[in-house]
Design an enzyme around this catalytic site. Structure first.
Site, PDB file in Angstrom:
ATOM      1  CE1 TYR A  26      -8.511  -4.679   1.004  1.00 36.77           C
ATOM      2  CE2 TYR A  26      -8.732  -5.975   3.005  1.00 36.77           C
ATOM      3  CZ  TYR A  26      -7.981  -5.554   1.932  1.00 36.77           C
ATOM      4  OH  TYR A  26      -6.698  -6.022   1.768  1.00 36.77           O
ATOM      5  CE  LYS A  60      -6.919  -8.313   9.270  1.00 37.98           C
ATOM      6  NZ  LYS A  60      -5.601  -7.919   8.790  1.00 37.98           N
ATOM      7  CE1 TYR A  66      -3.583  -2.537   0.298  1.00 33.45           C
ATOM      8  CE2 TYR A  66      -2.842  -2.988   2.538  1.00 33.45           C
ATOM      9  CZ  TYR A  66      -3.645  -3.292   1.453  1.00 33.45           C
ATOM     10  OH  TYR A  66      -4.517  -4.344   1.535  1.00 33.45           O
ATOM     11  CG  ASP A  92     -14.011 -11.310   5.700  1.00 33.13           C
ATOM     12  OD1 ASP A  92     -13.292 -11.700   6.645  1.00 33.13           O
ATOM     13  OD2 ASP A  92     -13.575 -10.629   4.759  1.00 33.13           O
TER      14      ASP A  92
END
Length: 400
Positions: free
Chosen positions: A133, A250, A6, A223
């Site tokens: 996202y 995560k 990014y 998600d």
């Protein structure tokens, strides 16, 4: 040369070099920083946690990895069993992969093949949220809805397979009425949309989504890569509304090793369980079920349960509400707080120019994006440490 994420490599600032980490702190050669974003929302137990370290060292002395193709091992068996016990409903069937993005890809592939295996080839479309996202692999980009990340897909033009809706019940009902018979699934980040702007919404939308998915025969996918393990103040949003497929990543491993899991319910699994070879799920990441990652995940879940992390998260939310209650500035659009997440949305991204360097000077590592200054702190953070983070955020608007 490292190609950083990014970033425009030509104009990026030199990143801070970390030489050590412990608890909530990152150490550079000349500074000590509270990590207020938990290394992209994953390091919930902090760094160098003695029990996490010991679990990984114990496993590495046995073996680090073996493939799941034709082989199996105790850590992946134990983790699958633990997730079956830990997760709500009949979310019992665990397919492991090596990142959240890949795990979402697996969920979408499951949903499409679920329909195919049942002889329904009309269903090829996906319903997703506006500002969604779900990762940076190709199908996850397609179901995403943020050109700041996925502008590369302009080369392909608008997708004929994805429809996006806002988190409004009326819009959701209209989408199902129009597309319901063509949908494989409805994919959502439940309660909290992370990279799309830390957008927060209520469970009533998810409850209506569950009803509509049942009515139209559509799979509901959560998600929870970012929201799972307490970030919204709940263990999982799936404890409030039960999806057909749940994606975790995560914090699954406490942020120690990259790993993820796509967990299906019995209805989904049984659509693949057949004598026909072409009904099998033909997918297999090399590092799925990695033994070190499974050992880390097992210890992470044990810590989450035994040390009552939900109480820690409630306390984080209380302190955050208290400290940010008086944060007002004409440049601020909105302040949002949910569980272990706080977001200050500003009207103009230029307002945050220099914020990261300011925070560094105050002993805080923070990485804003676009219009959003936010925190997702490790759950082990003390009140004093959390207060330092939050007062640094307020000080930016006083001093800038």
């Amino acid at each position: 040369m490292i190609w950083y994420p990014y970033q425009q490599m030509k104009t990026m600032r030199t990143p801070y070099e970390i030489v050590d980490a412990e608890g909530v702190y990152l150490y550079t050669k000349d500074n000590k920083l509270i990590d207020s974003v938990s290394s992209w929302w994953s390091v919930i137990h902090g760094y160098k946690h003695p029990e996490m370290n010991a679990a990984i060292l114990e496993q590495v002395n046995r073996f680090s990895h073996v493939m799941l193709g034709g082989l199996t091992h105790e850590p992946v068996q134990r983790l699958s069993q633990k997730l079956e016990e830990f997760l709500p409903g009949d979310l019992n069937y665990c397919f492991f992969s090596d990142s959240g993005s890949v795990a979402v890809e697996v969920a979408l592939k499951m949903a499409l093949q679920y329909c195919m295996n049942r002889g329904d080839r009309r269903r090829t479309m996906i319903l997703a949220l506006e500002h969604a996202y779900h990762g940076d692999t190709f199908k996850t980009m397609e179901v995403g809805d943020d050109e700041d990340y996925h502008f590369v897909l302009r080369a392909y033009g608008p997708s004929q397979y994805v429809v996006h809706v806002p988190t409004e019940i009326e819009a959701l009902e209209m989408a199902f009425a129009q597309y319901g018979e063509k949908l494989t699934c409805f994919l959502v980040e439940p309660l909290l949309q992370g990279a799309g702007g830390m957008r927060m919404y209520g469970s009533s939308f998810l409850k209506r989504a569950r009803e509509l998915c049942n009515q139209y025969g559509v799979l509901l996918i959560f998600d929870e890569v970012a929201t799972g393990f307490g970030r919204t103040g709940h263990r999982f949003a799936a404890d409030l509304v039960l999806p057909d497929i749940l994606v975790l990543g995560k914090a699954l491993t406490g942020g120690y090793i990259g790993h993820a899991v796509t967990v299906a319910n019995r209805k989904v699994y049984e659509a693949f369980y057949d004598d026909a070879p072409d009904h099998a799920l033909m997918h297999g990441p090399t590092f799925m079920g990695n033994a070190l990652a499974c050992a880390a995940a097992l210890k992470s879940i044990q810590l989450f349960e035994s040390q009552d992390y939900l109480s820690k998260i409630r306390r984080i939310e209380e302190i955050t509400q208290r400290e940010l209650a008086d944060l007002t500035d004409p440049r601020i659009q909105e302040v949002r707080i949910m569980g272990g997440c706080a977001c200050v949305e500003v009207k103009d991204p230029a307002t945050l120019q220099g914020w990261q360097q300011f925070a560094y000077q105050q002993g805080v590592f923070n990485r804003p994006f676009l219009n959003y200054m936010y925190t997702m702190v490790p759950y082990i953070i003390s009140e004093e440490e959390l207060t330092q983070v939050l007062r640094t955020m307020k000080a930016w608007f006083t001093n800038s």
